[in-house]
Design a protein around this motif. Structure first.
Motif, PDB file in Angstrom:
ATOM      1  N   SER A  83       0.837  -1.200   0.000  1.00  0.00           N
ATOM      2  CA  SER A  83       0.000   0.000   0.000  1.00  0.00           C
ATOM      3  C   SER A  83       0.872   1.250   0.000  1.00  0.00           C
ATOM      4  N   PHE A  84       0.286   2.342  -0.464  1.00  0.00           N
ATOM      5  CA  PHE A  84       1.000   3.613  -0.472  1.00  0.00           C
ATOM      6  C   PHE A  84       1.211   4.121   0.963  1.00  0.00           C
ATOM      7  N   SER A 114       2.841   8.520  -3.997  1.00  0.00           N
ATOM      8  CA  SER A 114       1.925   8.457  -5.138  1.00  0.00           C
ATOM      9  C   SER A 114       2.475   9.239  -6.329  1.00  0.00           C
ATOM     10  N   ARG A 153      -2.253  -1.431 -10.069  1.00  0.00           N
ATOM     11  CA  ARG A 153      -3.630  -0.957 -10.088  1.00  0.00           C
ATOM     12  C   ARG A 153      -4.031  -0.630  -8.667  1.00  0.00           C
ATOM     13  N   ARG A 154      -4.599   0.559  -8.465  1.00  0.00           N
ATOM     14  CA  ARG A 154      -4.976   1.034  -7.145  1.00  0.00           C
ATOM     15  C   ARG A 154      -6.465   0.784  -6.909  1.00  0.00           C
ATOM     16  N   VAL A 201      -3.150  -2.183  -3.265  1.00  0.00           N
ATOM     17  CA  VAL A 201      -2.471  -1.966  -4.535  1.00  0.00           C
ATOM     18  C   VAL A 201      -2.076  -3.333  -5.090  1.00  0.00           C
TER      19      VAL A 201
END
Length: 305
Positions: free
Chosen positions: A21-22, A37, A53-54, A59
């Motif tokens: 994950s971001f 991001s 792909r978010r 993610v």
């Protein structure tokens, strides 16, 4: 093209891939989520491919993203290894040391220092050029040059290690044949052994208690190397001018005697010369420190009348 080599973006990308994950990637890297991001977006823009792909929850890497991750990890590991190797070389000697020095100074002073250097750093290797000719450090990829005498102007960096005295000497038999009370004022009428390596030295300035004599010498023989000139003086051919380190043992053991001993010639320097660089490798610094210590010891124990 330069942006394609931005390793920071590879770090952002691989961290997102590993954490999933971001937000988690931002926490690990200590930056804002928006920064992560933005960097991933710039990386995808430069590559012209979607790497992940978010969704609102996680993610997921695309096929291109998985392939790129494998390659990116190889690049980062290689970069880390290269950085570690170079940074270690900056703090501890490693690899090959290439150096050059004049023939006589090299054999008398530098060679014993090389022996001490290799005992101290047994994994090092040394490639040495002992020659009176001055090498071009950059063109010949030499790490260190030792210069004796007077430095010519150049773009090289230098550190002074010591001082040399120039001494006029002769064999005992030749000295005994000189006229009583001979002085530098009669120098041109005497037989000298010339040294072709002393280029540009056409005149010698002798001084004593404020009295100065500028004179040319009169070589009856000129040698192409300093050791050859030394051998000719030992053989009794004529007078010679040598640095103190070259003849101190001969004087102490009676093979040569000083002439004009109460007159002084200009002193010169012993310099370590380095090719231009912002940082000096540890292998060079360590050798120069050993040579500087040897010079201090030599200057304290020099036996010259």
């Amino acid at each position: 093209m330069a942006d394609l080599l931005n390793l920071n973006r590879l770090v952002y990308f691989t961290t997102v891939m590993e954490t999933g994950s971001f937000t988690s990637a931002a926490d690990r890297l200590g930056v804002a989520k928006a920064v992560v991001s933005h960097q991933i977006g710039k990386l995808e823009e430069e590559l012209g491919a979607t790497l992940m792909r978010r969704t609102t929850r996680r993610v997921a890497p695309t096929e291109e993203g998985r392939l790129f991750y494998d390659r990116a990890m190889i690049i980062l590991r290689e970069a880390e290894a290269a950085y570690g190797e170079i940074s270690r070389a900056a703090v501890e000697p490693a690899g090959m040391l290439r150096l050059t020095a004049p023939l006589d100074y090299g054999t008398k002073v530098v060679a014993p220092v090389i022996a001490a250097y290799l005992r101290t750093y047994p994994h090092m290797r040394v490639e040495v050029i002992f020659d009176d000719a001055v090498s071009n450090l950059v063109d010949e990829q030499i790490d260190l040059g030792i210069r004796v005498g007077w430095l010519a102007d150049s773009s090289n960096q230098a550190r002074r290690l010591g001082t040399i005295r120039q001494i006029v000497v002769a064999s005992p038999a030749f000295a005994a044949s000189l006229p009583q009370g001979v002085s530098p004022r009669q120098a041109r009428s005497l037989a000298w052994v010339g040294n072709a390596q002393l280029r540009g030295v056409g005149q010698w300035l002798f001084s004593r208690d404020g009295d100065k004599v500028l004179t040319e010498l009169n070589p009856v023989i000129t040698c192409d190397k300093s050791p050859a000139a030394h051998a000719c003086v030992l053989a009794g051919i004529g007078l010679g001018v040598f640095p103190d380190y070259s003849v101190s043992d001969d004087i102490a053991e009676g093979r040569l005697v000083p002439v004009f001993a109460d007159w002084a010639l200009p002193t010169g320097g012993i310099h370590a010369v380095f090719p231009p660089a912002r940082f000096r490798p540890a292998k060079v610094r360590a050798f120069v420190d050993l040579l500087a210590a040897a010079e201090r010891k030599r200057s304290r124990g020099s036996v010259v009348a």
